[in-house]
Design a protein around this motif. Structure first.
Motif, PDB file in Angstrom:
ATOM      1  N   ASN A  37       0.844  -1.408  -0.071  1.00 55.60           N
ATOM      2  CA  ASN A  37       0.092   0.114   0.059  1.00 55.60           C
ATOM      3  C   ASN A  37       0.974   1.369  -0.127  1.00 55.60           C
ATOM      4  O   ASN A  37       0.376   1.980  -0.707  1.00 55.60           O
ATOM      5  CB  ASN A  37      -0.881   0.154   1.236  1.00 55.60           C
ATOM      6  CG  ASN A  37      -2.001  -1.013   0.984  1.00 55.60           C
ATOM      7  OD1 ASN A  37      -2.665  -1.212  -0.049  1.00 55.60           O
ATOM      8  ND2 ASN A  37      -2.727  -1.459   2.065  1.00 55.60           N
ATOM      9  N   ASP A  41       1.048   4.031  -2.847  1.00 58.44           N
ATOM     10  CA  ASP A  41       0.679   5.743  -2.685  1.00 58.44           C
ATOM     11  C   ASP A  41       1.985   6.224  -3.460  1.00 58.44           C
ATOM     12  O   ASP A  41       1.768   7.354  -4.058  1.00 58.44           O
ATOM     13  CB  ASP A  41       0.839   5.940  -1.015  1.00 58.44           C
ATOM     14  CG  ASP A  41      -0.398   5.506  -0.252  1.00 58.44           C
ATOM     15  OD1 ASP A  41      -1.428   5.190  -1.090  1.00 58.44           O
ATOM     16  OD2 ASP A  41      -0.183   5.264   0.801  1.00 58.44           O
ATOM     17  N   ALA A 116      -0.907  14.380  -0.435  1.00 55.47           N
ATOM     18  CA  ALA A 116       0.056  13.273  -0.009  1.00 55.47           C
ATOM     19  C   ALA A 116       0.417  13.366   1.423  1.00 55.47           C
ATOM     20  O   ALA A 116       0.902  12.265   1.772  1.00 55.47           O
ATOM     21  CB  ALA A 116       1.291  13.437  -1.188  1.00 55.47           C
ATOM     22  N   LYS A 118      -1.211  13.570   3.778  1.00 54.29           N
ATOM     23  CA  LYS A 118      -1.972  12.427   4.654  1.00 54.29           C
ATOM     24  C   LYS A 118      -1.471  11.103   4.587  1.00 54.29           C
ATOM     25  O   LYS A 118      -1.468  10.223   5.303  1.00 54.29           O
ATOM     26  CB  LYS A 118      -3.631  12.534   4.143  1.00 54.29           C
ATOM     27  CG  LYS A 118      -3.994  14.114   4.672  1.00 54.29           C
ATOM     28  CD  LYS A 118      -5.595  14.151   3.721  1.00 54.29           C
ATOM     29  CE  LYS A 118      -6.181  15.584   3.862  1.00 54.29           C
ATOM     30  NZ  LYS A 118      -7.619  15.391   3.275  1.00 54.29           N
ATOM     31  N   GLU A 119      -1.289  10.764   3.178  1.00 55.58           N
ATOM     32  CA  GLU A 119      -0.533   9.392   2.807  1.00 55.58           C
ATOM     33  C   GLU A 119       0.527   9.127   3.698  1.00 55.58           C
ATOM     34  O   GLU A 119       1.035   8.288   4.214  1.00 55.58           O
ATOM     35  CB  GLU A 119      -0.507   9.260   1.422  1.00 55.58           C
ATOM     36  CG  GLU A 119      -1.773   9.217   0.645  1.00 55.58           C
ATOM     37  CD  GLU A 119      -1.453   9.276  -0.786  1.00 55.58           C
ATOM     38  OE1 GLU A 119      -2.185   9.021  -1.791  1.00 55.58           O
ATOM     39  OE2 GLU A 119      -0.176   9.130  -1.186  1.00 55.58           O
ATOM     40  N   TYR A 122       1.073   8.477   7.429  1.00 52.77           N
ATOM     41  CA  TYR A 122       0.486   7.049   7.897  1.00 52.77           C
ATOM     42  C   TYR A 122       1.945   6.297   7.475  1.00 52.77           C
ATOM     43  O   TYR A 122       2.391   5.387   8.261  1.00 52.77           O
ATOM     44  CB  TYR A 122      -0.410   6.555   6.845  1.00 52.77           C
ATOM     45  CG  TYR A 122      -0.352   5.032   6.840  1.00 52.77           C
ATOM     46  CD1 TYR A 122      -0.769   3.966   7.889  1.00 52.77           C
ATOM     47  CD2 TYR A 122       0.461   4.311   5.497  1.00 52.77           C
ATOM     48  CE1 TYR A 122      -0.670   2.817   7.739  1.00 52.77           C
ATOM     49  CE2 TYR A 122       0.473   2.829   5.635  1.00 52.77           C
ATOM     50  CZ  TYR A 122      -0.087   2.179   6.473  1.00 52.77           C
ATOM     51  OH  TYR A 122       0.254   0.638   6.431  1.00 52.77           O
ATOM     52  N   HIS A 123       2.659   6.492   6.612  1.00 49.63           N
ATOM     53  CA  HIS A 123       4.132   6.088   6.162  1.00 49.63           C
ATOM     54  C   HIS A 123       4.933   6.200   7.235  1.00 49.63           C
ATOM     55  O   HIS A 123       5.786   5.197   7.663  1.00 49.63           O
ATOM     56  CB  HIS A 123       4.818   6.494   4.875  1.00 49.63           C
ATOM     57  CG  HIS A 123       3.939   6.370   3.563  1.00 49.63           C
ATOM     58  ND1 HIS A 123       4.376   7.053   2.304  1.00 49.63           N
ATOM     59  CD2 HIS A 123       2.607   5.853   3.445  1.00 49.63           C
ATOM     60  CE1 HIS A 123       3.159   6.681   1.484  1.00 49.63           C
ATOM     61  NE2 HIS A 123       2.368   6.173   2.217  1.00 49.63           N
TER      62      HIS A 123
END
Length: 238
Positions: A37, A41, A116, A118-119, A122-123
């Motif tokens: 995932n 992204d 990005a 927001k992604e 998480y990373h």
């Protein structure tokens, strides 16, 4: 803009491929899905950025090694799982800070950065949690995590070299960005009972090398694998 889009796009493209190498090899099934995932992204970011420069497929599959402008950090092999996590921790912390700044100002990267970030949050959280788990885990996991943190440290200095096309008008203060990164990484490593490396962050060759098209030996092998199918069947369509 195109130089900056190329640099940021290449970062995302190359790291996406590196993370994809874990398919079928991750330590647990859930982690295989998580890494896939994150890779997707990053691939999405790469497509948007490279399309601002030219044809995204041609840029990904037909350029030679010296034409890529990615950081040397993201091209480093995954190694064992600890190396993959250390690489992700260093890069996602940098990317989260950079995109947060770009999202605050009006410019060609505002919309991408706003989505990005927001992604990437998480990373970064994913990498931080694994760093804490491995660093403060068993003797073996602690030793491997410290080894990875130390080995990849030399590639982190390049992240704070100004990128052509991203200037002070975009709200980026590279010195302040590095200070925020140092604080965040230091807190995470100490929380994981790991030692922050004291070795130089970069030497004369690695400082800014990737942005100039100078890459490390593993990158050539990775690029050959990534481009093989496209180059073997030029012009083919599905």
């Amino acid at each position: 803009m195109s130089a900056a889009a190329l640099a940021l796009g290449d970062d995302a493209l190359v790291l996406s491929h590196r993370l994809g190498e874990w398919a079928g090899h991750a330590p647990v099934l859930e982690e295989e899905v998580a890494l896939a995932n994150i890779a997707l992204d990053l691939l999405g970011q790469a497509r948007i950025l490279l399309s601002q420069v030219g044809d995204e497929d041609e840029l990904a599959y037909l350029r030679e090694e010296r034409a890529f402008r990615n950081l040397q950090l993201v091209e480093q092999p995954g190694g064992d799982f600890a190396h993959t996590i250390a690489r992700q921790l260093y890069f996602s912390t940098y990317q989260a800070l950079l995109y947060a700044e770009l999202a605050r100002t009006e410019g060609p990267f505002t919309a991408l950065a706003a989505k990005a970030v927001k992604e990437v949050d998480y990373h970064r959280d994913h990498a931080e949690q694994w760093t804490l788990r491995l660093g403060d885990g068993t003797v073996e996991s602690h030793t491997r995590m410290q080894r990875a943190v130390d080995a990849l440290w030399r590639y982190t200095g390049e992240m704070f070299q100004p990128i052509d096309g991203i200037t002070a008008t975009h709200g980026i203060n590279w010195t302040a960005l590095q200070e925020l990164w140092d604080t965040s990484i230091g807190e995470t490593l100490r929380g994981a009972t790991l030692t922050v490396p004291e070795t130089p962050r970069s030497d004369g060759w690695t400082a800014g090398g990737g942005r100039q098209g100078l890459h490390t030996e593993p990158f050539g092998r990775m690029l050959a694998e990534m481009q093989h199918l496209h180059r073997s069947h030029p012009g083919a369509t599905w």
